[in-house]
Design a protein around this motif. Sequence first.
Motif, PDB file in Angstrom:
ATOM      1  N   PHE A  63       8.919 -13.762  18.195  1.00 49.59           N
ATOM      2  CA  PHE A  63       8.390 -13.962  16.868  1.00 49.59           C
ATOM      3  C   PHE A  63       9.634 -14.471  16.008  1.00 49.59           C
ATOM      4  O   PHE A  63       9.246 -15.445  15.283  1.00 49.59           O
ATOM      5  CB  PHE A  63       7.625 -12.706  16.396  1.00 49.59           C
ATOM      6  CG  PHE A  63       6.945 -13.096  15.053  1.00 49.59           C
ATOM      7  CD1 PHE A  63       5.712 -13.468  14.972  1.00 49.59           C
ATOM      8  CD2 PHE A  63       7.767 -12.717  13.698  1.00 49.59           C
ATOM      9  CE1 PHE A  63       5.082 -13.504  13.503  1.00 49.59           C
ATOM     10  CE2 PHE A  63       7.141 -12.831  12.709  1.00 49.59           C
ATOM     11  CZ  PHE A  63       5.688 -13.359  12.601  1.00 49.59           C
ATOM     12  N   GLU A  64      10.493 -13.674  15.812  1.00 47.65           N
ATOM     13  CA  GLU A  64      11.789 -13.881  15.053  1.00 47.65           C
ATOM     14  C   GLU A  64      12.250 -15.416  15.431  1.00 47.65           C
ATOM     15  O   GLU A  64      12.649 -16.147  14.698  1.00 47.65           O
ATOM     16  CB  GLU A  64      12.968 -13.012  15.213  1.00 47.65           C
ATOM     17  CG  GLU A  64      12.200 -11.670  14.637  1.00 47.65           C
ATOM     18  CD  GLU A  64      12.145 -11.584  13.071  1.00 47.65           C
ATOM     19  OE1 GLU A  64      12.962 -12.564  12.424  1.00 47.65           O
ATOM     20  OE2 GLU A  64      11.469 -11.078  12.729  1.00 47.65           O
ATOM     21  N   ASN A  65      12.253 -15.619  16.863  1.00 46.03           N
ATOM     22  CA  ASN A  65      12.753 -17.205  16.861  1.00 46.03           C
ATOM     23  C   ASN A  65      12.080 -18.048  16.244  1.00 46.03           C
ATOM     24  O   ASN A  65      12.359 -19.139  15.690  1.00 46.03           O
ATOM     25  CB  ASN A  65      12.739 -17.355  18.457  1.00 46.03           C
ATOM     26  CG  ASN A  65      14.151 -16.988  19.241  1.00 46.03           C
ATOM     27  OD1 ASN A  65      14.886 -17.979  19.228  1.00 46.03           O
ATOM     28  ND2 ASN A  65      14.180 -15.771  19.726  1.00 46.03           N
ATOM     29  N   VAL A  66      10.495 -18.019  16.355  1.00 49.36           N
ATOM     30  CA  VAL A  66       9.596 -19.341  16.080  1.00 49.36           C
ATOM     31  C   VAL A  66       9.643 -19.021  14.396  1.00 49.36           C
ATOM     32  O   VAL A  66       9.357 -19.997  13.687  1.00 49.36           O
ATOM     33  CB  VAL A  66       8.418 -18.818  16.485  1.00 49.36           C
ATOM     34  CG1 VAL A  66       7.362 -20.163  15.867  1.00 49.36           C
ATOM     35  CG2 VAL A  66       8.529 -19.097  17.826  1.00 49.36           C
ATOM     36  N   ALA A  67       9.648 -17.798  13.511  1.00 49.34           N
ATOM     37  CA  ALA A  67       9.730 -17.608  12.270  1.00 49.34           C
ATOM     38  C   ALA A  67      11.103 -17.936  11.750  1.00 49.34           C
ATOM     39  O   ALA A  67      11.058 -18.221  10.422  1.00 49.34           O
ATOM     40  CB  ALA A  67       9.522 -16.060  11.913  1.00 49.34           C
ATOM     41  N   PHE A  68      12.185 -18.223  12.463  1.00 49.08           N
ATOM     42  CA  PHE A  68      13.566 -18.330  11.873  1.00 49.08           C
ATOM     43  C   PHE A  68      13.575 -19.596  11.034  1.00 49.08           C
ATOM     44  O   PHE A  68      14.296 -19.413   9.879  1.00 49.08           O
ATOM     45  CB  PHE A  68      14.442 -18.541  13.098  1.00 49.08           C
ATOM     46  CG  PHE A  68      15.746 -18.844  12.770  1.00 49.08           C
ATOM     47  CD1 PHE A  68      16.615 -17.835  12.614  1.00 49.08           C
ATOM     48  CD2 PHE A  68      16.507 -20.046  12.444  1.00 49.08           C
ATOM     49  CE1 PHE A  68      18.008 -17.751  12.277  1.00 49.08           C
ATOM     50  CE2 PHE A  68      17.914 -20.174  12.199  1.00 49.08           C
ATOM     51  CZ  PHE A  68      18.528 -19.040  11.958  1.00 49.08           C
ATOM     52  N   GLY A  69      12.971 -20.641  11.509  1.00 48.73           N
ATOM     53  CA  GLY A  69      13.104 -21.807  10.318  1.00 48.73           C
ATOM     54  C   GLY A  69      12.528 -21.590   9.096  1.00 48.73           C
ATOM     55  O   GLY A  69      12.894 -22.118   8.233  1.00 48.73           O
ATOM     56  N   ARG A  70      11.382 -21.068   9.382  1.00 51.10           N
ATOM     57  CA  ARG A  70      10.736 -20.676   7.896  1.00 51.10           C
ATOM     58  C   ARG A  70      11.587 -19.853   7.170  1.00 51.10           C
ATOM     59  O   ARG A  70      11.367 -20.172   6.103  1.00 51.10           O
ATOM     60  CB  ARG A  70       9.538 -20.011   8.188  1.00 51.10           C
ATOM     61  CG  ARG A  70       8.372 -21.253   8.959  1.00 51.10           C
ATOM     62  CD  ARG A  70       6.994 -20.267   9.270  1.00 51.10           C
ATOM     63  NE  ARG A  70       6.252 -20.018   7.891  1.00 51.10           N
ATOM     64  CZ  ARG A  70       5.676 -20.820   7.418  1.00 51.10           C
ATOM     65  NH1 ARG A  70       5.384 -22.192   7.773  1.00 51.10           N
ATOM     66  NH2 ARG A  70       5.105 -20.361   6.338  1.00 51.10           N
ATOM     67  N   ARG A  71      12.285 -18.847   7.521  1.00 51.19           N
ATOM     68  CA  ARG A  71      13.086 -17.990   6.906  1.00 51.19           C
ATOM     69  C   ARG A  71      13.993 -18.925   6.038  1.00 51.19           C
ATOM     70  O   ARG A  71      14.222 -18.622   5.023  1.00 51.19           O
ATOM     71  CB  ARG A  71      13.550 -16.898   7.718  1.00 51.19           C
ATOM     72  CG  ARG A  71      12.559 -15.779   8.211  1.00 51.19           C
ATOM     73  CD  ARG A  71      13.510 -14.587   8.737  1.00 51.19           C
ATOM     74  NE  ARG A  71      12.500 -13.844   9.512  1.00 51.19           N
ATOM     75  CZ  ARG A  71      11.368 -13.291   9.224  1.00 51.19           C
ATOM     76  NH1 ARG A  71      11.194 -13.273   7.928  1.00 51.19           N
ATOM     77  NH2 ARG A  71      10.641 -12.770  10.041  1.00 51.19           N
ATOM     78  N   LYS A 107       3.480 -10.244  23.912  1.00 45.39           N
ATOM     79  CA  LYS A 107       4.756 -10.044  23.733  1.00 45.39           C
ATOM     80  C   LYS A 107       5.765 -10.364  22.687  1.00 45.39           C
ATOM     81  O   LYS A 107       6.869 -11.002  23.071  1.00 45.39           O
ATOM     82  CB  LYS A 107       5.171 -10.524  25.151  1.00 45.39           C
ATOM     83  CG  LYS A 107       4.371  -9.850  26.258  1.00 45.39           C
ATOM     84  CD  LYS A 107       5.106 -10.589  27.654  1.00 45.39           C
ATOM     85  CE  LYS A 107       4.108 -10.398  28.802  1.00 45.39           C
ATOM     86  NZ  LYS A 107       4.323 -11.192  29.872  1.00 45.39           N
ATOM     87  N   LEU A 108       5.096 -10.497  21.356  1.00 42.43           N
ATOM     88  CA  LEU A 108       6.005 -11.158  20.411  1.00 42.43           C
ATOM     89  C   LEU A 108       7.215 -10.765  20.142  1.00 42.43           C
ATOM     90  O   LEU A 108       8.015 -11.149  19.683  1.00 42.43           O
ATOM     91  CB  LEU A 108       4.987 -11.535  19.190  1.00 42.43           C
ATOM     92  CG  LEU A 108       3.772 -12.576  19.603  1.00 42.43           C
ATOM     93  CD1 LEU A 108       2.898 -12.575  18.319  1.00 42.43           C
ATOM     94  CD2 LEU A 108       4.348 -13.748  19.902  1.00 42.43           C
ATOM     95  N   ASN A 109       6.976  -9.155  20.387  1.00 40.50           N
ATOM     96  CA  ASN A 109       8.484  -8.580  19.953  1.00 40.50           C
ATOM     97  C   ASN A 109       9.434  -8.436  21.181  1.00 40.50           C
ATOM     98  O   ASN A 109      10.337  -7.771  20.811  1.00 40.50           O
ATOM     99  CB  ASN A 109       8.108  -7.121  19.764  1.00 40.50           C
ATOM    100  CG  ASN A 109       7.190  -7.261  18.294  1.00 40.50           C
ATOM    101  OD1 ASN A 109       7.617  -8.123  17.470  1.00 40.50           O
ATOM    102  ND2 ASN A 109       6.103  -6.308  18.191  1.00 40.50           N
ATOM    103  N   MET A 110       9.190  -8.951  22.294  1.00 39.98           N
ATOM    104  CA  MET A 110       9.916  -9.198  23.341  1.00 39.98           C
ATOM    105  C   MET A 110      11.126 -10.183  23.061  1.00 39.98           C
ATOM    106  O   MET A 110      11.245 -10.954  22.287  1.00 39.98           O
ATOM    107  CB  MET A 110       9.292  -9.475  24.604  1.00 39.98           C
ATOM    108  CG  MET A 110      10.066  -9.337  26.163  1.00 39.98           C
ATOM    109  SD  MET A 110       8.845  -9.859  27.286  1.00 39.98           S
ATOM    110  CE  MET A 110       8.828 -11.609  27.250  1.00 39.98           C
ATOM    111  N   SER A 111      12.357  -9.421  23.676  1.00 39.48           N
ATOM    112  CA  SER A 111      13.631 -10.541  23.488  1.00 39.48           C
ATOM    113  C   SER A 111      13.333 -11.754  23.918  1.00 39.48           C
ATOM    114  O   SER A 111      12.913 -12.032  24.969  1.00 39.48           O
ATOM    115  CB  SER A 111      14.543  -9.994  24.062  1.00 39.48           C
ATOM    116  OG  SER A 111      15.869 -10.805  24.002  1.00 39.48           O
TER     117      SER A 111
END
Lengths: 251, 286
Positions: free
Chosen positions: A102-110, A140-144
Motif C-alpha cells: 500500500f505504502e509503495n503505491v501511495a508514495f507518489g501521492r504523499r 496483503k496490502l500491508n505485506m512488504s
Amino acid sequence: MDSKIEVRNLNLYYDTFHAVKDVTMSVKPQSITAIIGPSGCGKSTLLRCFNRMNDLVEGSRISGQILFNGQDIYNSSMDLTQLRRKVGMVFQRPNPFPLSVFENVAFGRRVHGLPKGSETQMAVEKSLCATGLWDELKDKLNMSALSLSAEQQQRLCISRLLAIEPEVLLMDEPCSALDPIATGNIEDLMKELAINYTIVIVTHNMQQAARVSEQTALFWLGELVEYDSTVRIFENPSKKQTEDYVTGRFG
Amino acid sequence: MKQDKIIQIALTIVALSAISSLVLITVFVFKEGLPIILRVGAKDFFLSGDWYPGEGKFGIMNMIIGSLAVTAGAIIIGAVFGLGCAVVLTQFAPRQLVVILKPAIEVLAGIPSVVYGFIGVVVLVPLVREYLGGPGLSILTSSIVLGIMVLPTITSISVDVIQAVPKSYRDGAIALGATRWQTTHMVILKAAKSGILAAFILGMGRAIGETMAVIMVAGNALELPHSILDPVRTLTSNIALEMGYAAGEHRQALFATGVTLFVIIMILNTIALTISRRSAGKAAKK
C-alpha cells in the motif's frame, strides 16, 4: 497534438564522452515507441533525458531541446517535480521501496501532497487493478513489497506510477530481470496501458520491440540510425544498417 | 606441510589468547564482585543510594541513575548531530566537501578523552554555570561532552549504513517526483532504520563506558540528581575515583560496580548485534 515528446537536435555529454549525438525525433501520444540498439548506444541515456534523470549524473551536459506537451523541459523554469509526475519511469530491475504494498503505491501521492484518506485508498485500488495486481494482493496490502515475486514487483512499480496519473511511462528494459512468462504478461500489460498512456520502452530484445511497439527507433553509437513504424523497421527498413541489425547480422 | 602445521598451531594459540583474556577478565570481575552483591543483597545494592563504604553501605542506585542519565543525554545529542552529519554527507554535500568533512569527523575519534574533559571543564562548565545555573559540573555538561565524543561512531556507522541502501530506491523516489529531502526521509532513512538504530546503541555503549572525560565534568557527587544541572557520579567514575584507596569489602563493591557496568554494556551490544544482523538478513533476502 501529434507528438507528446519532441526531441530537437539533442546532444548529451558525460564529461568528454559524447553519449547522444544530434538526435531529433518525436514520440506519438497513446502509443508504444521502442528504442533499440546494442548496449552502450545511448538508448537508456536518451530515455533518462525525458524525465531529466540524467541531472543526477555528475558531469552530464546537454544541448538541444526536448519538448513535452510543447514545453521545453530543459528550460530553467521547468518544475522537475511536476515533470516527473507526468513522465514516470520504470526501471530495469524492479525497485519497490522497502515499505508495504500500500505504502509503495501511495508514495507518489504523499510526495505530491495529494488528498489522503479515502481518495488515496481509491487511487491505490485503481492503480493495482490497472496492473492486474488487485485480486492477488487486495488482502496483503500491508505485506512488504520486497516479498513479492519479480513480476509482481515490476507490476507494483508500474502501479506506483499510475497512482499519480502520469501521461508518459518510460520503461528502461522493464523485462530484463523477468522470466519469459512474466515478460509476456508485462508486454500484454503495456499494450493495455498504451490505450491511455504514452509509452517509450528501451529494449535490447528486438522481438520485444517487434511484438509491442508501433514505432521503433534504432540507435547506434549515440546516433539515431532510423526511426519509423515498427512494421517498416522490421520488414522494409530504408537503411542497410537497420536491416543488418534487425536481421541479426551484426550488433 | 610441516610448516603449515606449525603456523596453524601458532595462530590458534594467538587467537585463543585473545579469547582467554576475555574469559579471564570476566571470571575475575564476577568472582570479585558477585559475593558482595549477594552479601549486601541485590535490593540494597542496586536500589539504595547510600554509598558509605566506611560504614559498610554499598548502594549504587544513584550512580546507575547518573550513568543512565548522562548516557541518555549523550545519545540524544549524538543521535541528532551524528545522524544529521551522516545525512548531509551522504545526500546533500558536494563531493569536495565530503572529502574534507568525513575525515575531520573521524579525527574526532582520535582525540584523547582527557582532552575532551579538559575542554569541557575550561569552556563548557563556566558557560553552563553562568547561563543556566547550578555548579556547571552536571549531567548536561557531561552529556554534551559525551555527545561530541560519540559523534564519530554514530556518524561513520550511519554513513556506511545509508550508503549501503540500494541506489535504485533513490532513483525510484526521484523518478516519482520526490525532492531530495522527501527521498531521504521517506525512503532512504526508512531502509537504513535498523542500521542507524544499531549505530545509536553502539554509541551508547561508548558513552556509558567513558570514564576520564566524565570524571572531569560530571561533578561526581553522590546525591540523587534532581535536574540536568545537578552533578552526578557515574559507575565508571566511581571505580576510577575510589580504587586507589579501596580495600576489602570496599574493593569488592567497586568490582561489583564493574559487574553492573559489564552487564549493561553486554546487553546494549547484544541488542545492537541482533538489530544489525536482522537488517543484514533482510538485505540478503532482497
